[in-house]
Design a protein around this motif. Structure first.
Motif, short mmCIF file in Angstrom:
data_model
loop_
_atom_site.label_atom_id
_atom_site.label_comp_id
_atom_site.label_asym_id
_atom_site.label_seq_id
_atom_site.Cartn_x
_atom_site.Cartn_y
_atom_site.Cartn_z
N ILE A 1 -5.23 40.36 -12.78
CA ILE A 1 -3.92 40.48 -12.15
C ILE A 1 -4.08 40.92 -10.70
CG2 ILE A 1 -1.76 41.79 -12.15
CD1 ILE A 1 -2.04 41.88 -15.25
N ILE B 1 3.83 38.40 -10.80
CA ILE B 1 3.16 39.50 -10.12
C ILE B 1 3.90 39.68 -8.80
CG2 ILE B 1 1.03 40.38 -9.10
CD1 ILE B 1 -0.53 38.45 -10.93
N GLN C 1 -5.46 37.89 -8.74
CA GLN C 1 -4.47 36.82 -8.55
C GLN C 1 -3.36 37.23 -7.59
OE1 GLN C 1 -3.20 35.99 -12.59
NE2 GLN C 1 -4.21 34.01 -12.50
N TYR D 1 4.18 34.57 -16.32
CA TYR D 1 4.34 35.97 -15.95
C TYR D 1 4.49 36.03 -14.44
CZ TYR D 1 -0.68 35.60 -14.90
OH TYR D 1 -1.90 35.21 -14.42
N VAL E 1 4.93 41.99 -13.70
CA VAL E 1 3.96 42.97 -13.23
C VAL E 1 4.27 43.24 -11.76
CG1 VAL E 1 1.50 43.36 -12.80
CG2 VAL E 1 2.22 42.12 -14.85
#
Length: 188
Positions: free
Chosen positions: A105, A88, A108, A86, A146
């Motif tokens: 999230i 971010i 991180q 994924y 994200v």
């Protein structure tokens, strides 16, 4: 392809069959460790392997030093728990867990607490706001993206009996006056 006969005593010239990620392998001993499974299939030693167990039981985690009996009635099937990718704010991350919390999230991605976090959703739908306690499913098809953006603040203030919208955390007296008399200064 017919599996070879299993030798229930682990001796002799017979081999035992096992499946690793859908590919069949042969092993000459009754027991095999997680590390030996990884070596046999040429897998990285840090990957996570599970033994597929029929319902109603759950699959078993096979650590590097875990021994598995290959002489049980059925061919044992092992699979890798693939890390889920994924992003971010454009930076790529991986997780061994299917679900990740918003606060993980935020940590991180080093996202400040005054920013909102969103899960990018393909149009025509709106992006999904992720709160710190919400879970994001990383196992959906594709890579989850994200992103963070400045938190939008919108307040309704009642001035002289009328609803006025203000989109900032603070308001000064001059702003209240401007909102109260905005319609008086606007051309018709």
């Amino acid at each position: 392809m017919e599996p070879l006969q299993k030798d229930h005593h682990g001796g002799g010239n017979r081999t035992l069959s096992l499946l690793i990620e859908g590919k069949q392998y042969q092993w000459k001993q009754q027991f095999i460790t997680g590390l030996e499974i990884k070596q046999l299939a040429n897998l990285p030693t840090d990957c996570i392997i599970y033994l597929n167990i029929p319902e109603p039981w759950k699959d078993e985690l096979v650590e590097n030093d875990t021994k598995v009996d290959l002489a049980r009635p059925e061919i044992e099937h092992f699979y890798i728990l693939h890390k889920l990718k994924y992003t971010i704010d454009g930076q790529q991350y991986e997780s061994s867990s299917q679900y990740i919390r918003g606060k993980q999230i935020r940590h991180q991605g080093q996202i400040a607490s005054d920013k909102d976090i969103f899960l990018a959703i393909r149009g025509p739908w709106e992006d999904e706001l992720i709160t710190d306690d919400a879970f994001v499913d990383l196992a959906r098809p594709g890579i989850e993206h994200v992103f963070s953006k400045d938190r939008k603040h919108s307040f309704t203030i009642i001035i002289n009996g009328e609803d006025k919208v203000w989109e900032a955390l603070k308001i000064e007296y001059k702003d209240v006056i401007a909102l109260a008399f905005r319609h008086a200064f606007q051309p018709e």
